[in-house]
Design a protein around this motif. Structure first.
Motif, PDB file in Angstrom:
ATOM      1  N   LYS A 527      58.279  43.714  25.124  1.00  0.00           N
ATOM      2  CA  LYS A 527      57.280  41.842  25.950  1.00  0.00           C
ATOM      3  C   LYS A 527      57.219  42.361  27.380  1.00  0.00           C
ATOM      4  CE  LYS A 527      55.696  39.851  22.080  1.00  0.00           C
ATOM      5  NZ  LYS A 527      54.332  40.082  21.772  1.00  0.00           N
ATOM      6  N   THR A 528      55.683  42.442  27.448  1.00  0.00           N
ATOM      7  CA  THR A 528      56.187  42.726  29.383  1.00  0.00           C
ATOM      8  C   THR A 528      56.513  41.206  29.890  1.00  0.00           C
ATOM      9  OG1 THR A 528      53.662  41.859  29.837  1.00  0.00           O
ATOM     10  CG2 THR A 528      54.190  44.089  29.463  1.00  0.00           C
ATOM     11  N   LYS A 529      56.942  41.017  31.393  1.00  0.00           N
ATOM     12  CA  LYS A 529      57.801  40.065  32.306  1.00  0.00           C
ATOM     13  C   LYS A 529      56.391  39.112  32.039  1.00  0.00           C
ATOM     14  CE  LYS A 529      61.467  41.726  32.576  1.00  0.00           C
ATOM     15  NZ  LYS A 529      62.045  42.789  34.340  1.00  0.00           N
ATOM     16  N   ALA A 530      55.080  39.868  32.224  1.00  0.00           N
ATOM     17  CA  ALA A 530      54.123  38.293  32.253  1.00  0.00           C
ATOM     18  C   ALA A 530      53.688  37.945  30.407  1.00  0.00           C
ATOM     19  CB  ALA A 530      52.957  39.166  32.481  1.00  0.00           C
ATOM     20  N   GLN A 531      54.289  38.891  29.793  1.00  0.00           N
ATOM     21  CA  GLN A 531      53.381  37.765  28.739  1.00  0.00           C
ATOM     22  C   GLN A 531      55.095  37.244  28.137  1.00  0.00           C
ATOM     23  OE1 GLN A 531      53.613  41.989  26.429  1.00  0.00           O
ATOM     24  NE2 GLN A 531      52.225  40.798  25.765  1.00  0.00           N
ATOM     25  N   LYS A 532      56.326  37.576  28.692  1.00  0.00           N
ATOM     26  CA  LYS A 532      57.282  36.461  28.665  1.00  0.00           C
ATOM     27  C   LYS A 532      57.248  34.890  29.470  1.00  0.00           C
ATOM     28  CE  LYS A 532      60.536  40.391  27.316  1.00  0.00           C
ATOM     29  NZ  LYS A 532      62.067  40.245  28.230  1.00  0.00           N
ATOM     30  N   LEU A 533      56.728  35.141  30.663  1.00  0.00           N
ATOM     31  CA  LEU A 533      56.531  33.853  31.161  1.00  0.00           C
ATOM     32  C   LEU A 533      54.668  33.268  31.462  1.00  0.00           C
ATOM     33  CD1 LEU A 533      57.793  35.162  34.947  1.00  0.00           C
ATOM     34  CD2 LEU A 533      58.669  33.496  32.737  1.00  0.00           C
ATOM     35  N   ASP A 534      53.855  33.737  30.430  1.00  0.00           N
ATOM     36  CA  ASP A 534      52.871  33.170  30.110  1.00  0.00           C
ATOM     37  C   ASP A 534      51.700  33.906  31.435  1.00  0.00           C
ATOM     38  OD1 ASP A 534      53.129  32.135  27.261  1.00  0.00           O
ATOM     39  OD2 ASP A 534      54.133  30.893  26.696  1.00  0.00           O
ATOM     40  N   GLN A 535      51.675  34.631  31.533  1.00  0.00           N
ATOM     41  CA  GLN A 535      50.913  34.336  33.250  1.00  0.00           C
ATOM     42  C   GLN A 535      49.867  34.724  32.577  1.00  0.00           C
ATOM     43  OE1 GLN A 535      53.321  37.506  34.887  1.00  0.00           O
ATOM     44  NE2 GLN A 535      54.445  35.419  36.371  1.00  0.00           N
ATOM     45  N   ASP A 536      48.957  33.972  32.225  1.00  0.00           N
ATOM     46  CA  ASP A 536      47.639  34.104  31.510  1.00  0.00           C
ATOM     47  C   ASP A 536      46.316  33.727  32.394  1.00  0.00           C
ATOM     48  OD1 ASP A 536      49.053  34.847  29.008  1.00  0.00           O
ATOM     49  OD2 ASP A 536      49.228  32.446  27.776  1.00  0.00           O
ATOM     50  N   ASP A 537      46.035  34.263  33.191  1.00  0.00           N
ATOM     51  CA  ASP A 537      45.676  33.985  34.436  1.00  0.00           C
ATOM     52  C   ASP A 537      44.015  34.538  34.287  1.00  0.00           C
ATOM     53  OD1 ASP A 537      47.128  33.003  36.055  1.00  0.00           O
ATOM     54  OD2 ASP A 537      47.959  35.064  36.118  1.00  0.00           O
ATOM     55  N   PHE A 538      43.586  33.900  34.137  1.00  0.00           N
ATOM     56  CA  PHE A 538      41.544  34.141  34.132  1.00  0.00           C
ATOM     57  C   PHE A 538      40.505  33.087  35.009  1.00  0.00           C
ATOM     58  CE2 PHE A 538      38.086  32.359  31.395  1.00  0.00           C
ATOM     59  CZ  PHE A 538      37.474  33.933  31.242  1.00  0.00           C
ATOM     60  N   ILE A 539      39.911  34.028  35.804  1.00  0.00           N
ATOM     61  CA  ILE A 539      39.362  33.518  36.946  1.00  0.00           C
ATOM     62  C   ILE A 539      37.572  34.627  36.310  1.00  0.00           C
ATOM     63  CG2 ILE A 539      38.202  33.105  39.203  1.00  0.00           C
ATOM     64  CD1 ILE A 539      41.577  32.733  39.298  1.00  0.00           C
ATOM     65  N   PRO A 540      36.303  33.999  36.088  1.00  0.00           N
ATOM     66  CA  PRO A 540      34.946  35.091  36.372  1.00  0.00           C
ATOM     67  C   PRO A 540      34.912  34.842  37.550  1.00  0.00           C
ATOM     68  CG  PRO A 540      35.642  32.982  34.744  1.00  0.00           C
ATOM     69  CD  PRO A 540      36.546  32.352  35.389  1.00  0.00           C
ATOM     70  N   TRP A 541      34.783  36.136  37.981  1.00  0.00           N
ATOM     71  CA  TRP A 541      33.714  36.321  39.138  1.00  0.00           C
ATOM     72  C   TRP A 541      32.761  35.657  39.134  1.00  0.00           C
ATOM     73  CZ3 TRP A 541      31.896  41.972  41.055  1.00  0.00           C
ATOM     74  CH2 TRP A 541      31.325  41.699  42.374  1.00  0.00           C
ATOM     75  N   LYS A 542      32.709  35.100  40.626  1.00  0.00           N
ATOM     76  CA  LYS A 542      30.934  34.474  40.288  1.00  0.00           C
ATOM     77  C   LYS A 542      30.360  34.830  41.686  1.00  0.00           C
ATOM     78  CE  LYS A 542      29.518  28.912  41.481  1.00  0.00           C
ATOM     79  NZ  LYS A 542      28.887  29.414  42.725  1.00  0.00           N
ATOM     80  N   ARG A 543      29.401  35.278  41.769  1.00  0.00           N
ATOM     81  CA  ARG A 543      28.985  36.141  42.552  1.00  0.00           C
ATOM     82  C   ARG A 543      27.901  35.490  43.860  1.00  0.00           C
ATOM     83  NH1 ARG A 543      27.928  42.048  41.123  1.00  0.00           N
ATOM     84  NH2 ARG A 543      28.095  41.709  38.389  1.00  0.00           N
ATOM     85  N   GLY A 544      27.307  33.880  43.254  1.00  0.00           N
ATOM     86  CA  GLY A 544      26.666  33.210  43.481  1.00  0.00           C
ATOM     87  C   GLY A 544      27.030  32.595  44.340  1.00  0.00           C
ATOM     88  N   ILE A 545      25.741  31.731  44.941  1.00  0.00           N
ATOM     89  CA  ILE A 545      26.008  30.102  45.370  1.00  0.00           C
ATOM     90  C   ILE A 545      25.957  29.225  44.214  1.00  0.00           C
ATOM     91  CG2 ILE A 545      25.119  30.408  46.890  1.00  0.00           C
ATOM     92  CD1 ILE A 545      22.494  29.244  47.292  1.00  0.00           C
ATOM     93  N   SER A 546      26.246  27.543  44.251  1.00  0.00           N
ATOM     94  CA  SER A 546      25.967  26.916  43.283  1.00  0.00           C
ATOM     95  C   SER A 546      24.668  25.686  43.445  1.00  0.00           C
ATOM     96  CB  SER A 546      27.338  25.740  43.782  1.00  0.00           C
ATOM     97  OG  SER A 546      28.328  26.118  43.156  1.00  0.00           O
ATOM     98  N   LEU A 547      24.381  26.076  42.115  1.00  0.00           N
ATOM     99  CA  LEU A 547      22.663  25.079  43.125  1.00  0.00           C
ATOM    100  C   LEU A 547      22.790  23.112  42.006  1.00  0.00           C
ATOM    101  CD1 LEU A 547      20.675  28.146  41.396  1.00  0.00           C
ATOM    102  CD2 LEU A 547      20.840  27.134  43.672  1.00  0.00           C
TER     103      LEU A 547
END
Length: 547
Positions: A527-547
């Motif tokens: 198991k990788t260290k990231a798995q053991k530490l529950d490093q579950d990062d999830f950030i979709p790329w937002k390319r546009g402006i907010s309307l």
């Protein structure tokens, strides 16, 4: 090899300090003596000979900047005397030949993975729960609280008991004893009820509505990629109903990737289900029944050609392009020779090496797509008053990467030397065996999020400064460029390539060690260290402006 300094390429006009050097030190190189005019920190560069103002700075054999003032022989390169400059690029000028590495050691090796009905093979067996819009984040969190602890997937939190002990001392009138408390690092982990499931991953985000339609379309494409990823056994999707990221768009994106998807997939729409309680009860029940079904899947042997590895870096330093990144490049070349897929991401960190990659493209159409994506990305950055030249972070600069072209020349080494078989825009799914280029930002989490969405069943991630980035569904192997980092942050580093810097290992040896480690992670034996530490990062790329 001189273990104090390194000249990376014969055409370079700078030397790299491999250890801290003092003012007055006499450096012997190429039959010449360089007397240092100032102390040079490890990872930083200094002039081999006096460099006149406006002269090009060459490193890795590439243009990485220009001198803004005279840089005397034996003087350090800094942001005060060097500005960003990079090679220009055009269409495909030639076709590069490639000599694949010897793969005799691995051609008969397999890994133990989860075979999917579409022919993909997972290195893990996860169930995912994702909202189509941020309005459903709270419901996803409610499901998370209901599932993880009850099914034995919730890891013990030593800090929770630590605070409990402090609260108890305070209640008993003993606040001065708090300073004597020690954190309990070893707490028994619960036994999961479902043995063949690696975890249930509950992902939340801030997208799906309010921005431009292209962003919600891309979010649906990304989520479709996560559902189709071979490490995912099944998924539960929560929708509000009125948002831009419609269920129909998600289904269309799934259809374009895999028209014959054969995984349990439950999609619930709150505005159609009735009360929140009714929807959550139904979602939890369907998810639990789906978990019972996918728990029947077991690991079986698979060829290494079924691996799809994302190539990533973050928190880079002046050694990353010398040790960790070339070692990863060796792994990429080996896996490509074995018939597998690799994906090199982070387009802002390919600045200045575009022509080399264009020439490595197997077809003109692929090269043209790369050029179009790079130019479009650069123009978008400039339109908001930025640019690729602003990519190096304060940490990069502090540890020797003073221009984006310098950073990119080292970062591109993760892609090895194999031909580029395809160029993928953000959220496109990798289909071709070989090296793929994937358009993502240089931001660590946005990039690793995209790699998993494009089908990576493992991610190798190099770092020189240390970064806790992980991914919910693709195991992330963290690789240090230097031994000091590995010793200082052993909780996040899996593999140390510092031996390349001190001369005890070659790039070839390090790459082979890393591939063997990759196979063990793919098989679930490590198991990788990231798995053991529950490093579950999830950030979709937002390319546009907010309307």
């Amino acid at each position: 090899m001189n273990h104090k300094i390194l000249k990376i390429h014969a055409h370079d006009n700078v030397l790299v300090a491999l250890t801290d050097l003092k003012k007055g030190d006499k450096i012997q190189h190429d039959g010449d003596e360089v007397i240092l005019q100032e102390s040079i920190k490890a990872k930083h560069k200094f002039a081999q000979n006096t460099i006149a103002a406006e002269t090009e700075i060459i490193m890795y054999g590439n243009l990485v900047g220009k001198a803004t003032t005279q840089i005397k022989k034996g003087t350090a390169l800094t942001i005060q005397n060097v500005s960003h400059h990079a090679n220009t690029y055009s269409g495909k000028l030639k076709t590069e030949s490639w000599a694949p590495p010897n793969i005799d050691k691995w051609k008969d090796q397999n890994f133990l993975g989860y075979h999917r009905k579409d022919g993909q093979v997972g290195t893990a067996n996860y169930w995912i729960v994702i909202p189509l819009v941020f309005c459903e984040n709270r419901n996803v969190e409610t499901m998370k609280q209901a599932f993880l602890e009850e099914l034995g997937f919730s890891k013990p939190n030593p800090y929770k008991s630590y605070v409990r002990q402090m609260a108890s001392l305070y209640k008993n009138g003993q606040p001065h004893d708090i300073k004597n408390l020690n954190l309990a690092n070893k707490i028994p982990e619960p036994e999961p009820l479902l043995k063949n499931i690696d975890g249930i991953k509950f992902l939340t985000h801030q997208g799906g509505c309010g921005g431009i339609r292209q962003d919600s379309d891309m979010l649906c494409a990304l989520i479709a990629g996560y559902i189709n990823n071979p490490n995912v056994a099944g998924a539960t999707i929560l929708s509000l109903g009125c948002q831009n990221a419609q269920i129909s768009i998600l289904r269309d994106k799934l259809e374009s990737i895999n028209p014959n998807l054969e995984k349990p997939l439950f999609i619930l729409e709150q505005q159609q289900e009735g009360t929140e309680q009714q929807m959550l009860t139904k979602a939890i029940q369907q998810t639990f029944m789906g978990l019972i079904e996918v728990n029947k899947i077991e690991r079986t042997s698979a060829p290494l050609s079924k691996l799809t590895i994302g190539l990533e870096c973050g928190g880079s330093d002046g050694f990353s392009g010398i040790s960790a990144n070339p070692a990863v490049g060796q792994v990429s070349d080996l896996l490509v020779a074995l018939g597998g897929k690799t994906m090199l991401a982070e387009f802002p960190e390919l600045c200045g090496v575009e022509q080399e990659l264009i020439n490595r493209c197997t077809h003109q159409k692929i090269a043209d797509k790369f050029i179009q994506l790079m130019q479009s990305y650069a123009a978008s950055a400039e339109a908001v008053g930025s640019g690729f030249d602003m990519n190096p972070s304060p940490g990069n600069i502090k540890d020797g990467l003073i221009t984006d072209a310098m950073k990119s020349a080292g970062a591109a080494k993760k892609g090895g030397t194999s031909p580029v078989v395809d160029v993928l825009d953000y959220a496109e799914y990798a289909q071709k065996s070989g090296l793929n280029l994937l358009c993502t930002p240089g931001n660590d989490v946005e990039s690793t999020t995209a790699l998993a969405g494009s089908g990576a069943n493992l991610i190798v991630f190099t770092t020189g400064l240390g970064t806790p980035t992980g991914n919910p569904i693709a195991p992330v192997i963290k690789i240090s460029s230097n031994s000091s980092l590995a010793e200082r942050m052993p909780d996040i580093i899996d593999v140390d390539t510092g031996g390349v810097i001190n001369g005890t290992k070659t790039i070839k040896q390090m790459g082979e060690e890393l591939l063997n480690f990759v196979i063990q992670v793919a098989s679930g034996t490590i198991k990788t260290k990231a798995q053991k530490l529950d490093q579950d990062d999830f950030i979709p790329w937002k390319r546009g402006i907010s309307l």
